[in-house]
Design an enzyme around this catalytic site. Structure first.
Site, PDB file in Angstrom:
ATOM      1  N   ASN A   1      10.269 -75.984  -9.581  1.00 29.00           N
ATOM      2  CA  ASN A   1       9.678 -75.388  -8.370  1.00 29.00           C
ATOM      3  C   ASN A   1       8.269 -74.871  -8.643  1.00 29.00           C
ATOM      4  O   ASN A   1       7.391 -74.972  -7.782  1.00 29.00           O
ATOM      5  CB  ASN A   1      10.567 -74.262  -7.842  1.00 29.00           C
ATOM      6  CG  ASN A   1      11.707 -74.787  -7.002  1.00 29.00           C
ATOM      7  OD1 ASN A   1      11.501 -75.267  -5.886  1.00 29.00           O
ATOM      8  ND2 ASN A   1      12.920 -74.720  -7.532  1.00 29.00           N
TER       9      ASN A   1
ATOM     10  N   ARG B   1      15.963 -51.946 -17.764  1.00 30.64           N
ATOM     11  CA  ARG B   1      15.244 -52.828 -16.829  1.00 30.64           C
ATOM     12  C   ARG B   1      13.886 -52.254 -16.444  1.00 30.64           C
ATOM     13  O   ARG B   1      12.917 -52.983 -16.252  1.00 30.64           O
ATOM     14  CB  ARG B   1      16.067 -53.050 -15.563  1.00 30.64           C
ATOM     15  CG  ARG B   1      17.258 -53.957 -15.775  1.00 30.64           C
ATOM     16  CD  ARG B   1      17.961 -54.251 -14.445  1.00 30.64           C
ATOM     17  NE  ARG B   1      19.213 -54.922 -14.682  1.00 30.64           N
ATOM     18  CZ  ARG B   1      19.356 -56.246 -14.795  1.00 30.64           C
ATOM     19  NH1 ARG B   1      18.313 -57.028 -14.700  1.00 30.64           N
ATOM     20  NH2 ARG B   1      20.536 -56.778 -15.014  1.00 30.64           N
TER      21      ARG B   1
ATOM     22  N   MET C   1      15.482 -65.591 -13.383  1.00 25.43           N
ATOM     23  CA  MET C   1      16.898 -65.220 -13.423  1.00 25.43           C
ATOM     24  C   MET C   1      17.140 -63.772 -13.862  1.00 25.43           C
ATOM     25  O   MET C   1      18.180 -63.470 -14.442  1.00 25.43           O
ATOM     26  CB  MET C   1      17.667 -66.193 -14.332  1.00 25.43           C
ATOM     27  CG  MET C   1      17.579 -67.642 -13.901  1.00 25.43           C
ATOM     28  SD  MET C   1      18.129 -67.909 -12.184  1.00 25.43           S
ATOM     29  CE  MET C   1      19.915 -67.841 -12.428  1.00 25.43           C
TER      30      MET C   1
ATOM     31  N   ASN D   1      10.954 -65.586  -2.938  1.00 24.86           N
ATOM     32  CA  ASN D   1      11.940 -66.188  -3.838  1.00 24.86           C
ATOM     33  C   ASN D   1      12.518 -67.422  -3.160  1.00 24.86           C
ATOM     34  O   ASN D   1      12.581 -67.486  -1.925  1.00 24.86           O
ATOM     35  CB  ASN D   1      13.072 -65.187  -4.114  1.00 24.86           C
ATOM     36  CG  ASN D   1      14.141 -65.768  -5.036  1.00 24.86           C
ATOM     37  OD1 ASN D   1      13.825 -66.383  -6.058  1.00 24.86           O
ATOM     38  ND2 ASN D   1      15.405 -65.600  -4.674  1.00 24.86           N
TER      39      ASN D   1
ATOM     40  N   HIS E   1      16.056 -69.627  -3.017  1.00 25.41           N
ATOM     41  CA  HIS E   1      17.475 -69.498  -3.340  1.00 25.41           C
ATOM     42  C   HIS E   1      18.184 -70.764  -2.870  1.00 25.41           C
ATOM     43  O   HIS E   1      17.968 -71.213  -1.741  1.00 25.41           O
ATOM     44  CB  HIS E   1      18.055 -68.272  -2.628  1.00 25.41           C
ATOM     45  CG  HIS E   1      19.492 -68.048  -2.956  1.00 25.41           C
ATOM     46  ND1 HIS E   1      19.889 -67.538  -4.174  1.00 25.41           N
ATOM     47  CD2 HIS E   1      20.621 -68.284  -2.254  1.00 25.41           C
ATOM     48  CE1 HIS E   1      21.210 -67.467  -4.192  1.00 25.41           C
ATOM     49  NE2 HIS E   1      21.685 -67.911  -3.047  1.00 25.41           N
TER      50      HIS E   1
ATOM     51  N   GLU F   1      17.525 -55.692  -1.792  1.00 26.45           N
ATOM     52  CA  GLU F   1      18.845 -56.292  -1.581  1.00 26.45           C
ATOM     53  C   GLU F   1      18.832 -57.714  -2.145  1.00 26.45           C
ATOM     54  O   GLU F   1      18.026 -58.547  -1.712  1.00 26.45           O
ATOM     55  CB  GLU F   1      19.129 -56.336  -0.080  1.00 26.45           C
ATOM     56  CG  GLU F   1      20.565 -56.603   0.254  1.00 26.45           C
ATOM     57  CD  GLU F   1      20.751 -56.727   1.766  1.00 26.45           C
ATOM     58  OE1 GLU F   1      21.801 -57.240   2.164  1.00 26.45           O
ATOM     59  OE2 GLU F   1      19.845 -56.349   2.511  1.00 26.45           O
TER      60      GLU F   1
ATOM     61  N   ASP G   1      18.880 -61.381  -2.783  1.00 26.18           N
ATOM     62  CA  ASP G   1      18.874 -62.552  -1.886  1.00 26.18           C
ATOM     63  C   ASP G   1      18.997 -62.137  -0.421  1.00 26.18           C
ATOM     64  O   ASP G   1      19.540 -62.882   0.398  1.00 26.18           O
ATOM     65  CB  ASP G   1      20.004 -63.529  -2.258  1.00 26.18           C
ATOM     66  CG  ASP G   1      19.881 -64.031  -3.685  1.00 26.18           C
ATOM     67  OD1 ASP G   1      18.746 -64.219  -4.155  1.00 26.18           O
ATOM     68  OD2 ASP G   1      20.922 -64.221  -4.342  1.00 26.18           O
TER      69      ASP G   1
END
Ligand code: GRF
Length: 199
Positions: free
Chosen positions: A17, A68, A93, A110, A112, A146, A148
């Site tokens: 992509n 994180r 990922m 993004n 998906h 949130e 996706d």
């Protein structure tokens, strides 16, 4: 004409992509790629980006363990050097914390591999087959806290064939991902958030 928008593309894997996005940003396109950044220093996509001539960087997430926020601070530092206007997640990922998604709100996309809101998360094609869906597809959306779940900017639909496996379906959806993501980015970089619907 205003300066093209500066785009950083975040990857974790093969980067197909990313290549589709990068190759689309030529001529009168309202954006251009300034950085390909991976959380995996061994990601194949980094070699592909180098071959196209885009600056690359890696911030390995592993030394950060469960921290994180520290990993994302390192990402932010590297991004600050490239000064992107837009971030495109392309097979990236790592789940991002609200601190990161809020910092890039309205500026981060993004892709998906499902027709959201169906099948957030992983194993989308297997889940679509298991449910007996007649069609599958992919979605480009804005990234919010949130997973996706952000506003949808485009979708491409792909019929499910009788003999499909998760792999054959994924391969056909991926072809559409490579058409959809550049189409959405072109619109988005020009300030237009009208959803792109393919085919
Ligand atoms: C794509 O299917 C994308 O939708 C998903 O991961 C895959 C990445 O493929 N999130 P690539 O790295 O762009 O080839």
């Amino acid at each position: 004409m205003t300066d093209p928008k500066r785009v950083a593309i975040l990857i974790s894997g093969s980067g197909s992509n990313m290549v589709a996005l990068a190759e689309s940003m030529t001529g009168d396109h309202p954006a251009r790629p300034v950085l390909v950044l991976s959380n995996d220093p061994g990601a194949k996509g980094l070699d592909r980006a180098r071959a196209i001539g885009i600056p690359v960087a890696a911030v390995d997430h592993r030394p950060f363990g469960k921290d994180r926020a520290a990993f994302e601070a390192a990402l932010m530092d590297r991004l600050a050097e490239a000064r992107p206007d837009i971030l495109c997640l392309a097979g990236f990922m790592r789940v991002l914390t609200p601190g990161f998604t809020e910092a890039w709100a309205g500026r981060m996309l993004n892709i998906h591999p499902s027709l959201l809101p169906n099948y957030r998360g992983l194993h989308t094609h297997a889940r679509a087959l298991e449910a007996g869906d007649a069609e599958a597809g992919c979605t480009v959306h804005e990234v919010t806290a949130e997973l996706d779940g952000g506003p949808i900017l485009g979708q491409a639909r792909v019929p499910v064939l009788p003999d499909d496996t998760a792999d054959t379906l994924a391969a056909r959806v991926l072809v559409q991902e490579h058409a959809l993501y550049p189409a959405v980015l072109r619109r988005f970089a020009a300030g237009d958030r009208t959803p792109v619907l393919l085919p």
